[in-house]
Write a protein that holds these residues in place. Sequence first.
Motif, mmCIF file in Angstrom:
data_model
loop_
_atom_site.group_PDB
_atom_site.id
_atom_site.type_symbol
_atom_site.label_atom_id
_atom_site.label_comp_id
_atom_site.label_asym_id
_atom_site.label_seq_id
_atom_site.Cartn_x
_atom_site.Cartn_y
_atom_site.Cartn_z
ATOM 1 N N PRO A 1 -2.465 13.025 1.371
ATOM 2 C CA PRO A 1 -3.298 12.243 0.462
ATOM 3 C C PRO A 1 -4.645 11.881 1.085
ATOM 4 N N ARG A 2 -5.572 11.586 0.196
ATOM 5 C CA ARG A 2 -6.933 11.287 0.623
ATOM 6 C C ARG A 2 -7.003 10.061 1.539
ATOM 7 N N VAL B 1 0.842 -1.188 0.000
ATOM 8 C CA VAL B 1 0.000 0.000 0.000
ATOM 9 C C VAL B 1 0.883 1.246 0.000
ATOM 10 N N LEU B 2 1.938 1.116 0.787
ATOM 11 C CA LEU B 2 2.799 2.269 0.980
ATOM 12 C C LEU B 2 4.215 1.919 0.541
ATOM 13 N N GLU B 3 4.763 2.741 -0.326
ATOM 14 C CA GLU B 3 6.150 2.538 -0.750
ATOM 15 C C GLU B 3 6.939 3.793 -0.427
ATOM 16 N N VAL B 4 8.034 3.603 0.255
ATOM 17 C CA VAL B 4 8.946 4.711 0.510
ATOM 18 C C VAL B 4 10.228 4.368 -0.243
ATOM 19 N N ALA B 5 10.582 5.200 -1.206
ATOM 20 C CA ALA B 5 11.697 4.849 -2.088
ATOM 21 C C ALA B 5 12.729 5.963 -2.129
ATOM 22 N N GLY B 6 13.928 5.643 -1.656
ATOM 23 C CA GLY B 6 15.046 6.577 -1.729
ATOM 24 C C GLY B 6 14.772 7.914 -1.064
ATOM 25 N N LEU B 7 13.942 7.875 -0.006
ATOM 26 C CA LEU B 7 13.533 9.126 0.635
ATOM 27 C C LEU B 7 14.716 9.790 1.350
ATOM 28 N N ALA B 8 14.907 11.065 1.079
ATOM 29 C CA ALA B 8 15.959 11.820 1.750
ATOM 30 C C ALA B 8 15.417 13.201 2.089
ATOM 31 N N LYS B 9 15.862 13.728 3.228
ATOM 32 C CA LYS B 9 15.417 15.071 3.613
ATOM 33 C C LYS B 9 16.570 15.828 4.248
ATOM 34 N N THR B 10 16.884 16.940 3.675
ATOM 35 C CA THR B 10 17.906 17.821 4.236
ATOM 36 C C THR B 10 17.237 19.160 4.534
ATOM 37 N N TYR B 11 17.322 19.586 5.782
ATOM 38 C CA TYR B 11 16.756 20.890 6.154
ATOM 39 C C TYR B 11 17.793 21.979 5.934
ATOM 40 N N GLN B 12 17.318 23.157 5.709
ATOM 41 C CA GLN B 12 18.218 24.303 5.677
ATOM 42 C C GLN B 12 18.010 25.083 6.969
ATOM 43 N N ARG B 13 18.984 25.013 7.859
ATOM 44 C CA ARG B 13 18.868 25.745 9.120
ATOM 45 C C ARG B 13 19.946 26.809 9.166
ATOM 46 N N LEU C 1 1.456 6.133 -2.183
ATOM 47 C CA LEU C 1 0.335 5.535 -1.471
ATOM 48 C C LEU C 1 -0.592 4.954 -2.523
ATOM 49 N N ASN C 2 -0.832 3.655 -2.457
ATOM 50 C CA ASN C 2 -1.626 2.951 -3.476
ATOM 51 C C ASN C 2 -1.104 3.273 -4.880
ATOM 52 N N GLY C 3 0.203 3.342 -5.005
ATOM 53 C CA GLY C 3 0.809 3.569 -6.319
ATOM 54 C C GLY C 3 0.885 5.023 -6.735
ATOM 55 N N GLU C 4 0.225 5.906 -5.969
ATOM 56 C CA GLU C 4 0.242 7.308 -6.367
ATOM 57 C C GLU C 4 1.239 8.097 -5.543
ATOM 58 N N ARG D 1 6.230 12.844 8.713
ATOM 59 C CA ARG D 1 5.661 14.019 8.041
ATOM 60 C C ARG D 1 5.796 13.912 6.521
ATOM 61 N N CYS D 2 6.880 13.259 6.069
ATOM 62 C CA CYS D 2 7.013 13.041 4.625
ATOM 63 C C CYS D 2 5.973 12.042 4.135
ATOM 64 N N ILE D 3 5.761 10.975 4.913
ATOM 65 C CA ILE D 3 4.757 9.983 4.522
ATOM 66 C C ILE D 3 3.375 10.632 4.477
ATOM 67 N N ALA D 4 3.093 11.478 5.459
ATOM 68 C CA ALA D 4 1.765 12.083 5.560
ATOM 69 C C ALA D 4 1.566 13.224 4.567
ATOM 70 N N GLY D 5 2.607 13.547 3.821
ATOM 71 C CA GLY D 5 2.467 14.618 2.833
ATOM 72 C C GLY D 5 2.486 15.997 3.458
ATOM 73 N N LEU D 6 2.960 16.086 4.712
ATOM 74 C CA LEU D 6 3.015 17.384 5.383
ATOM 75 C C LEU D 6 4.361 18.065 5.145
ATOM 76 N N LEU D 7 5.306 17.282 4.604
ATOM 77 C CA LEU D 7 6.651 17.804 4.405
ATOM 78 C C LEU D 7 7.159 17.233 3.085
ATOM 79 N N GLU D 8 7.799 18.084 2.302
ATOM 80 C CA GLU D 8 8.277 17.616 1.002
ATOM 81 C C GLU D 8 9.677 17.045 1.154
#
Lengths: 265, 253
Positions: free
Chosen positions: A75-76, A3-15, A66-69, A51-58
Amino acid sequence: MSVLEVAGLAKTYQRNRKPLEAIRELTFTVDAGQLVCVVGPSGAGKTTLLRCIAGLLEPTSGEVRLNGEKVTGPPRGMAVVFQEYGRSLFPWMTVRQNVERPLIEKRLSKPDRRAAVDEALSAVGLLDSHDAHPWQLSGGMQQRVAIARAIAYQPSVLVMDEPFAAVDAQTRAELEDLVRSIWQRLNVTIVFVTHDIDEAVYLGQRVLVLSNRPTVVLEDVTVDLPAERDQISTRSHARFAELRAHVYRLVQQAKKGLRETSPTL
Amino acid sequence: MIRRIVAAVALPVVLIALWWLLTANSTSYFWPPLADILKVLPDTWFGERARTDIAPSIARLLIGYLCALVIGVAAGVAIGISPVLRALTEPSLEFFRAIPPPVLVPVIALFAGYTGSLSKVITIALGCLWPILLNTVEGVRGVDEVLLDTARSYRLPRHSVILPAAGPQIAAGARQALSIAVILMVISELFGASNGIGASVVQFQRSFAVPQMWTGIIVLGLLGVLLSLIFRVAEHRALAWYRGWRDAERASR
């Protein structure tokens, strides 16, 4: 089927103009109907991941599907239960209105909404308190309202961010069993983020152990405990102790900076 | 309950009694006995004047106030949400707020006419705008991040959470604005108006109708009390959740 795929997820903040690498590379999938716990040392970027999974953070790179999208905003088909229940419920609404509000946005008819709210509230044992305001309830009950709101929404994935970190130990045990029973009865997919190793092993079918920052998946531990779990017998199970010790060791190693393991168990 | 009413009424009763006693045998032309003032009050205000002076005053006040409320909340939400808009407008807003609104009366009269209602409505609206606007901006900025995240994750429109969450602060601005509205209504009518409560008071003073002049003060006072009473009842009902929530927060600390 995932249902859920997380692929190569990376997050760098600018502080302050300095890059802060929170997540280096996370790749995993969650199958329909699974209950996956995510643990890691504090500051491991668990909340960033959520937050990335929930779409609250890019994410900086990589993607969540989520479901391929591809997830580009909330997301809905996803509901989030936050740790701060007191700040997540709408204080100007009653319990019923809180649970119902997202369903109005989903354009459910009034009778459907009523049925869904009643069902969700009885699932968490709060049907009698539907007329109360959240702040009239105890912390544990407030978190139940947030859970009811999430399940009434009928998400394909339910994401929970350290939901029981702020309640007392007894309430916590009750809520853990509630999550297990809801998961089994309603057949939802749950991603449960926690810093509590016991909780992760007790609840999950899988435990994803994260490394220190910048985060990678240290190990994807399969929890091969019987599906029927209860606070006394499961926690005294020899296998529970083994898994707990294993995950505990991993987290300790993660704290010291371990970033890769070979499967040993 | 009875105790609270007694406590609330006690001081006004004492003050009225004092006024009554101190002026009872007054022969001063400018300080007529309260009894004389009260005797002329109903005839002065509740006859023809209710329609020709009280009604226009209240209409100006309400229209100006409501304009300020709508514009102030709408602009306040927009500014509160957007950091860019806030950075652009905040210094100017501070400047405009620092201008005492009564000074606008002659300026606005230049553009919108001395005697008509329009200049009064504009004066009232402009004066009321700032407390409402600035409080709304503060309220919107102060909305809990978790609440906003929750709204986002359930795909709820942002304003559906922001407006109620900022409600208590907006109400605080609206309450301040209401007393400003009464003040500006009177001032704008004192300055130049063909009718209205303020204009009547000036007219009585100039024609040496001193007891009538005093009744104008009393009517204005009563109007102010009535308006704030209505406001408090409305606020009490709309923000019942806020009092409960705040008390619960305090108890848990």
